[in-house]
Design an enzyme around this catalytic site. Structure first.
Site, short mmCIF file in Angstrom:
data_model
loop_
_atom_site.label_atom_id
_atom_site.label_comp_id
_atom_site.label_asym_id
_atom_site.label_seq_id
_atom_site.Cartn_x
_atom_site.Cartn_y
_atom_site.Cartn_z
N ALA A 71 -77.21 34.67 -44.93
CA ALA A 71 -77.54 35.33 -46.19
C ALA A 71 -79.04 35.16 -46.40
O ALA A 71 -79.65 34.21 -45.89
CB ALA A 71 -76.77 34.67 -47.33
N GLY A 116 -73.90 33.31 -43.41
CA GLY A 116 -73.27 34.61 -43.64
C GLY A 116 -73.16 35.44 -42.36
O GLY A 116 -72.28 36.30 -42.26
N GLU A 119 -70.11 34.20 -40.74
CA GLU A 119 -68.97 34.63 -41.56
C GLU A 119 -68.66 36.12 -41.33
O GLU A 119 -67.49 36.52 -41.29
CB GLU A 119 -69.28 34.38 -43.05
N GLU A 139 -74.86 25.91 -44.29
CA GLU A 139 -75.08 26.01 -45.74
C GLU A 139 -75.26 24.68 -46.46
O GLU A 139 -76.10 24.56 -47.35
CB GLU A 139 -73.90 26.77 -46.41
N1 COA Z 1 -82.92 34.51 -44.99
C1 COA Z 1 -84.14 35.09 -45.20
N2 COA Z 1 -85.09 35.15 -44.24
C2 COA Z 1 -84.79 34.60 -43.05
C3 COA Z 1 -83.55 34.00 -42.78
C4 COA Z 1 -82.59 33.96 -43.81
N3 COA Z 1 -81.38 33.42 -43.64
N4 COA Z 1 -83.55 33.54 -41.50
C5 COA Z 1 -84.76 33.88 -41.00
N5 COA Z 1 -85.50 34.50 -41.93
C6 COA Z 1 -86.87 35.04 -41.81
C7 COA Z 1 -87.91 33.93 -41.81
O1 COA Z 1 -88.22 33.52 -43.12
C8 COA Z 1 -89.06 34.62 -41.11
O2 COA Z 1 -89.68 35.50 -42.03
P1 COA Z 1 -91.31 35.54 -42.14
O3 COA Z 1 -91.76 35.98 -40.77
O4 COA Z 1 -91.57 36.55 -43.20
O5 COA Z 1 -91.74 34.15 -42.46
C9 COA Z 1 -88.36 35.50 -40.07
O6 COA Z 1 -87.02 35.66 -40.54
C10 COA Z 1 -88.31 34.86 -38.70
O7 COA Z 1 -87.67 33.59 -38.83
P2 COA Z 1 -88.30 32.23 -38.22
O8 COA Z 1 -87.72 31.08 -38.98
O9 COA Z 1 -89.80 32.34 -38.16
O10 COA Z 1 -87.72 32.30 -36.74
P3 COA Z 1 -87.44 31.06 -35.76
O11 COA Z 1 -87.14 31.65 -34.44
O12 COA Z 1 -88.55 30.07 -35.85
O13 COA Z 1 -86.13 30.34 -36.34
C11 COA Z 1 -83.88 30.29 -37.22
C12 COA Z 1 -84.91 31.01 -36.33
C13 COA Z 1 -82.63 31.14 -37.27
C14 COA Z 1 -83.56 28.91 -36.60
C15 COA Z 1 -84.50 30.08 -38.62
O14 COA Z 1 -85.01 31.32 -39.07
C16 COA Z 1 -83.50 29.60 -39.64
O15 COA Z 1 -83.19 28.43 -39.66
N6 COA Z 1 -83.01 30.52 -40.52
C17 COA Z 1 -82.11 30.19 -41.58
C18 COA Z 1 -80.71 29.99 -41.04
C19 COA Z 1 -79.77 29.59 -42.17
O16 COA Z 1 -79.86 28.51 -42.73
N7 COA Z 1 -78.85 30.49 -42.50
C20 COA Z 1 -77.87 30.27 -43.51
C21 COA Z 1 -78.36 30.76 -44.82
S1 COA Z 1 -77.14 30.45 -46.08
#
Ligand code: COA
Length: 265
Positions: A71, A116, A119, A139
């Site tokens: 999400a 999400g 999910e 989460e």
């Molecule tokens: N919601 C909003 N934006 C997200 C996102 C999310 N769940 N996951 C990634 N993004 C965005 C980042 O903020 C970044 O945006 P920016 O370039 O404007 O800063 C872009 O996507 C790229 O993500 P980044 O974190 O730089 O990539 P990465 O390869 O270093 O890491 C992940 C990848 C998936 C490990 C990391 O993005 C992450 O931990 N995301 C959240 C995962 C999560 O907790 N999901 C559950 C949410 S309830």
């Protein structure tokens, strides 16, 4: 003939040889799900349901890195007190529409599937996974809980103990573990994932479409009730399928040693 779906900003739909692909297309944010993306996913699945040329759907994410990274955390951060429940209900409804599409849906998890995103994949009927990626429900690390059905569908698929380990640690699991848990049906290197997924889809596409819908319904509804009630659901659906032209076509084609020509009637 495939009818065109109106252009959507964050989701694409393409259908070829009865296999539709719905792609979540927000790669700069790793395909994270905001309200608009969710509404467009719903619209794309409504289109797939209505598209007579579509027999099976593959759901995947755009770009090399992610299926869906969860999400949209930015949107969650601005949520009001009452907004949380409403958001969860809206998301759950979108995922229920996928689960109850009446056509098989395969989640092709081409990269990160977190929160999400996982999910969303859990609401699909089967899942394939790129060997280089990890998936999980992180989460609780953000002090929220899964809200798009993760606490309910995950234990139904992998069992309560494994689901609780994933949900309570919030840690991602490897493709090997996902396969061992029965959380995904196939694992393949990213370069071969499409071919592996299409092989699975084409094994389904050869079968009677009404039979696919009713067998799925029997499994989904039956697994939510007692064995006795589930068996009743199965025999009711068996009765309904017996009244269809497709059933006669399937049986006659076998007896006449030819390929069946199903009409969905
Ligand atoms: N919601 C909003 N934006 C997200 C996102 C999310 N769940 N996951 C990634 N993004 C965005 C980042 O903020 C970044 O945006 P920016 O370039 O404007 O800063 C872009 O996507 C790229 O993500 P980044 O974190 O730089 O990539 P990465 O390869 O270093 O890491 C992940 C990848 C998936 C490990 C990391 O993005 C992450 O931990 N995301 C959240 C995962 C999560 O907790 N999901 C559950 C949410 S309830």
């Amino acid at each position: 003939m495939t009818t065109a779906m109106p252009d959507l900003e964050f989701v694409t739909y393409a259908c070829e040889n009865r296999l539709a692909t719905i792609t979540v297309n927000r790669p700069d944010k790793l395909n994270a799900l905001n309200d608009e993306v969710m509404a467009q996913i719903d619209a794309a699945f409504a289109h797939a349901k209505a598209d007579a040329d579509c027999g099976v759907v593959i759901l995947t994410g755009a770009g090399e890195k992610a299926f869906v990274a969860g999400a949209d955390i930015g949107e969650l951060a601005t949520q009001t007190v009452r907004g949380g429940k409403a958001k969860s209900l809206r998301g759950q409804a979108v995922l229920a529409n996928i689960e109850n599409l009446g056509k098989p849906v395969i989640a092709m998890i081409n990269g990160y599937a977190f929160g999400g995103g996982l999910e969303l994949a859990l609401a699909c009927h089967v899942r394939t996974l790129a060997a280089e990626t990890k998936i999980g429900l992180p989460e609780v690390g953000l002090s929220i809980i899964p809200g798009y059905g993760g606490t309910q569908r995950l234990p139904r698929i992998v069992g309560r103990g494994r689901a609780l380990e994933m949900i309570l640690t919030g840690r991602p699991i490897s493709p090997e573990t996902a396969l061992l848990f029965g959380l995904v049906n196939r694992v393949a290197p990213a370069a071969e994932l499409r071919a592996t997924t299409e092989k699975l889809a084409s094994a389904m596409l050869g079968n009677g479409p009404l039979a696919l819908a009713m067998a799925t319904e029997a499994v989904l509804r039956g697994s939510e009730t007692t064995l006795e009630e589930g068996l009743r659901i199965e025999c009711d659906l068996f009765g309904i399928i017996s009244s269809t032209s497709d059933m006669r076509e399937g049986l006659n084609a076998f007896l006449e040693k030819r390929k069946p020509d199903y009409t969905g009637q």
